[in-house]
Design a protein around this motif. Structure first.
Motif, PDB file in Angstrom:
ATOM      1  N   GLU A   1      -1.788  -0.224  -3.078  1.00  0.00           N
ATOM      2  CA  GLU A   1      -0.935   0.416  -2.080  1.00  0.00           C
ATOM      3  C   GLU A   1      -0.632   1.867  -2.452  1.00  0.00           C
ATOM      4  N   LYS A   2      -0.574   2.183  -3.737  1.00  0.00           N
ATOM      5  CA  LYS A   2      -0.327   3.562  -4.173  1.00  0.00           C
ATOM      6  C   LYS A   2      -1.465   4.476  -3.754  1.00  0.00           C
ATOM      7  N   ARG A   3      -2.687   4.024  -3.922  1.00  0.00           N
ATOM      8  CA  ARG A   3      -3.851   4.844  -3.569  1.00  0.00           C
ATOM      9  C   ARG A   3      -3.933   5.070  -2.064  1.00  0.00           C
ATOM     10  N   ILE A   4      -3.694   4.022  -1.283  1.00  0.00           N
ATOM     11  CA  ILE A   4      -3.734   4.162   0.167  1.00  0.00           C
ATOM     12  C   ILE A   4      -2.604   5.067   0.642  1.00  0.00           C
ATOM     13  N   ASP A   5      -1.445   4.969   0.021  1.00  0.00           N
ATOM     14  CA  ASP A   5      -0.325   5.829   0.385  1.00  0.00           C
ATOM     15  C   ASP A   5      -0.654   7.296   0.140  1.00  0.00           C
ATOM     16  N   VAL A   6      -1.311   7.590  -0.971  1.00  0.00           N
ATOM     17  CA  VAL A   6      -1.696   8.974  -1.270  1.00  0.00           C
ATOM     18  C   VAL A   6      -2.700   9.482  -0.224  1.00  0.00           C
TER      19      VAL A   6
ATOM     20  N   THR B   1       0.183   7.981  14.984  1.00  0.00           N
ATOM     21  CA  THR B   1       0.339   7.117  13.823  1.00  0.00           C
ATOM     22  C   THR B   1      -1.011   6.900  13.167  1.00  0.00           C
ATOM     23  N   LEU B   2      -1.054   6.985  11.855  1.00  0.00           N
ATOM     24  CA  LEU B   2      -2.288   6.710  11.121  1.00  0.00           C
ATOM     25  C   LEU B   2      -2.560   5.219  11.000  1.00  0.00           C
ATOM     26  N   GLY B   3      -1.546   4.412  11.021  1.00  0.00           N
ATOM     27  CA  GLY B   3      -1.734   2.974  10.917  1.00  0.00           C
ATOM     28  C   GLY B   3      -1.982   2.510   9.497  1.00  0.00           C
ATOM     29  N   THR B   4      -1.014   2.676   8.628  1.00  0.00           N
ATOM     30  CA  THR B   4      -1.129   2.260   7.240  1.00  0.00           C
ATOM     31  C   THR B   4      -0.519   0.874   7.073  1.00  0.00           C
ATOM     32  N   SER B   5      -1.255  -0.025   6.410  1.00  0.00           N
ATOM     33  CA  SER B   5      -0.724  -1.367   6.204  1.00  0.00           C
ATOM     34  C   SER B   5      -1.193  -1.929   4.868  1.00  0.00           C
ATOM     35  N   VAL B   6      -0.429  -2.901   4.367  1.00  0.00           N
ATOM     36  CA  VAL B   6      -0.767  -3.573   3.108  1.00  0.00           C
ATOM     37  C   VAL B   6      -0.394  -5.040   3.244  1.00  0.00           C
TER      38      VAL B   6
ATOM     39  N   GLY C   1     -10.414   7.398   7.149  1.00  0.00           N
ATOM     40  CA  GLY C   1      -9.725   6.181   6.780  1.00  0.00           C
ATOM     41  C   GLY C   1     -10.117   5.712   5.395  1.00  0.00           C
ATOM     42  N   ALA C   2      -9.428   4.673   4.941  1.00  0.00           N
ATOM     43  CA  ALA C   2      -9.721   4.094   3.633  1.00  0.00           C
ATOM     44  C   ALA C   2      -9.249   2.653   3.613  1.00  0.00           C
ATOM     45  N   GLN C   3      -9.935   1.850   2.798  1.00  0.00           N
ATOM     46  CA  GLN C   3      -9.539   0.469   2.561  1.00  0.00           C
ATOM     47  C   GLN C   3      -9.616   0.223   1.059  1.00  0.00           C
ATOM     48  N   ALA C   4      -8.728  -0.622   0.564  1.00  0.00           N
ATOM     49  CA  ALA C   4      -8.714  -0.917  -0.870  1.00  0.00           C
ATOM     50  C   ALA C   4      -8.283  -2.358  -1.098  1.00  0.00           C
ATOM     51  N   VAL C   5      -8.832  -2.940  -2.165  1.00  0.00           N
ATOM     52  CA  VAL C   5      -8.485  -4.299  -2.569  1.00  0.00           C
ATOM     53  C   VAL C   5      -8.365  -4.326  -4.085  1.00  0.00           C
TER      54      VAL C   5
END
Length: 166
Positions: free
Chosen positions: A159-164, A84-89, A149-153
């Motif tokens: 959430e669209k950018r992290i999903d991509v 699992t990559l561990g994607t969360s928002v 990895g990546a983080q965004a605020v």
């Protein structure tokens, strides 16, 4: 509390999570484990295990175990959980924060070389009114072969950018 798990002879990882195979079996015959309790493969670093306590992966793991129990007792190959990559928002009022993969602290602890870039694009094309600034941080292998990895605020489009990236 892992006392009952230890008493059952089920192997635990260094942080107390249940060790499982890619088929989500424990070291004890006929015992399977999923969800927040298990350590699974980190698909970003070969041989690395980590725990990802998120509902989506736990649900997928549960369905896989049901399939694997059926498959095992019907002499069919087990499905493999690759990690699992561990994607969360998360949202707080009008601000969104999202992440995927590993962060800088994790990479430093593992002594993994990485590079980092910070960008601050608009949430959509600037010629269209109402664009909001997004703050995005991307961590990657200096050779350019892998994103760690990546983080965004921001207020919109986070959430669209992290999903991509995921």
């Amino acid at each position: 509390d892992t006392k009952v798990i230890q008493e059952a002879g089920i192997a635990l990882g260094p942080r107390g999570h249940i060790q499982v195979t890619e088929g989500l079996e424990t070291n004890v015959p006929h015992v399977w484990a999923v969800g927040d309790a298990v350590e699974i493969n980190n698909p970003l670093i070969e041989g690395e295990k980590w725990a990802v306590p998120l509902a989506g992966p736990a649900n997928r793991q549960g369905r896989m175990v049901a399939d694997n129990i059926w498959n095992k007792y019907n002499d069919k190959p087990l499905r493999q959980y690759k990690g699992t990559l561990g994607t969360s928002v998360v949202r707080s009022f009008n601000l969104y924060a999202a992440c995927v993969g590993m962060n800088e602290k994790m990479l430093r602890q593992k002594k993994i070389p990485y590079s980092c870039v910070h960008v601050h694009p608009g949430s959509h094309a600037g010629y269209y009114p109402g664009a909001k600034q997004v703050h995005l941080k991307l961590l990657f292998d200096p050779s350019g072969d892998k994103i760690f990895g990546a983080q965004a605020v921001g207020e919109d489009g986070v959430e669209k950018r992290i999903d991509v990236i995921a």
